[in-house]
Design an enzyme around this catalytic site. Structure first.
Site, short mmCIF file in Angstrom:
data_model
loop_
_atom_site.label_atom_id
_atom_site.label_comp_id
_atom_site.label_asym_id
_atom_site.label_seq_id
_atom_site.Cartn_x
_atom_site.Cartn_y
_atom_site.Cartn_z
N LYS A 80 0.83 -1.19 0.00
CA LYS A 80 0.00 0.00 0.00
C LYS A 80 0.87 1.25 0.00
CE LYS A 80 -3.98 -2.15 0.29
NZ LYS A 80 -4.97 -2.13 -0.79
N ARG A 121 -2.80 -11.02 3.64
CA ARG A 121 -2.93 -11.14 2.19
C ARG A 121 -1.78 -10.35 1.56
NH1 ARG A 121 -5.05 -8.06 -1.97
NH2 ARG A 121 -6.06 -9.21 -3.68
#
Length: 280
Positions: A223, A259
């Site tokens: 991210k 994940r």
């Protein structure tokens, strides 16, 4: 298939990402061909992935939604082939029709980043599939739909409370539709229409979310707010080291799983967390 069957004894699960897309922010286009996607999935399993999350539509900010038939055509052959090899799979989709096609192909989990809000038929399909499901928190900014350039949504004064409240509502709707409560995972939706500070607030609030009614999946891989840790120091962006740190900390706190794109290092991270706690 029950969620308990996907839960490794003594450690957090590792979900490896295979994006069968042209425009995913990290690896778009790399695994678009079925053979390439299968080879990558097998590599992730060899590196320690417990389940392979297969997506056919990018959810990065500004991504263009693909037609439903194209999304299904991308993911179903990969899921079917991996299922035949005995590899557990998850389908990353906001569409009930794609989830149903994946279930027909033998998918092990349905992972909806919209938490069932993008398609009115999703909860019914989840119930019919009788597989574990993951419901993610994603509020889009007012007036914008899923898949549009999103920006930051309004989460009120307490983003952690907002995450907990919405995921409770979505879980209740899934159960009312017929999904077994023991088959529900939740995901706080890090990076989805949230500011960098809100993402950090959610990470700081993980203990309260983990102590809730449903197991927690943490999807923070690569991210932008993690890449910023290096760019703020004048270095080239590389979010992977910070991703692995989050994997270790999330696993240590008791998250069900992580994940990630880079499976090998995050598998090391969750193994370290398990050994540190004496559970492996």
């Amino acid at each position: 298939m029950a969620l308990a069957d996907l839960t490794p004894p003594g450690r957090a699960a590792v979900m490896g990402i295979v994006n069968v897309t042209e425009d995913s922010f990290s690896d778009g286009g790399k695994w678009l061909a079925v053979d390439d996607a299968l080879a990558h999935a097998r590599e992730l399993v060899a590196e320690g992935a417990d389940i392979i999350d297969v997506g056919g539509e990018s959810t990065r900010p500004g991504a263009t939604r693909v037609p439903a038939d194209l999304e299904a055509a991308r993911v179903v052959p990969v899921i079917r082939a991996l299922t035949e090899e005995g590899i557990a799979t998850s389908v990353d989709t906001m569409r009930a029709s794609t989830a149903a096609a994946a279930a027909e192909a033998g998918v092990t989990m349905i992972n909806d980043v919209a938490g069932g809000l993008a398609d009115p038929d999703m909860f019914r399909v989840m119930a019919d599939a009788q597989v574990p499901v993951c419901l993610m928190h994603w509020r889009t900014p007012e007036g914008r739909g899923y898949g549009e350039a999103s920006g930051v949504a309004d989460h009120g004064e307490d983003v952690v409370a907002d995450v907990a409240e919405l995921l409770t509502q979505l879980s209740r709707r899934a159960i009312e539709a017929g999904v077994d409560a023991s088959n529900i995972l939740i995901d706080p939706g890090l990076g989805f229409s949230k500011s960098a500070e809100e993402n950090w607030q959610i990470l700081r609030g993980l203990p309260s979310l983990i102590d809730g009614d449903f197991p927690l999946l943490v999807g923070v891989s690569r991210k932008r707010f993690l890449a910023q840790l290096r760019t703020d120091r004048g270095m080239a962006a590389d979010p992977d080291p910070a991703t692995h740190a989050v994997s270790a900390l999330a696993a240590h706190l008791g998250a069900w799983g992580v994940r990630v794109h880079d499976v090998a290092a995050s598998r090391d991270a969750v193994d370290v967390a398990a050994l540190w706690k004496g559970k492996n």
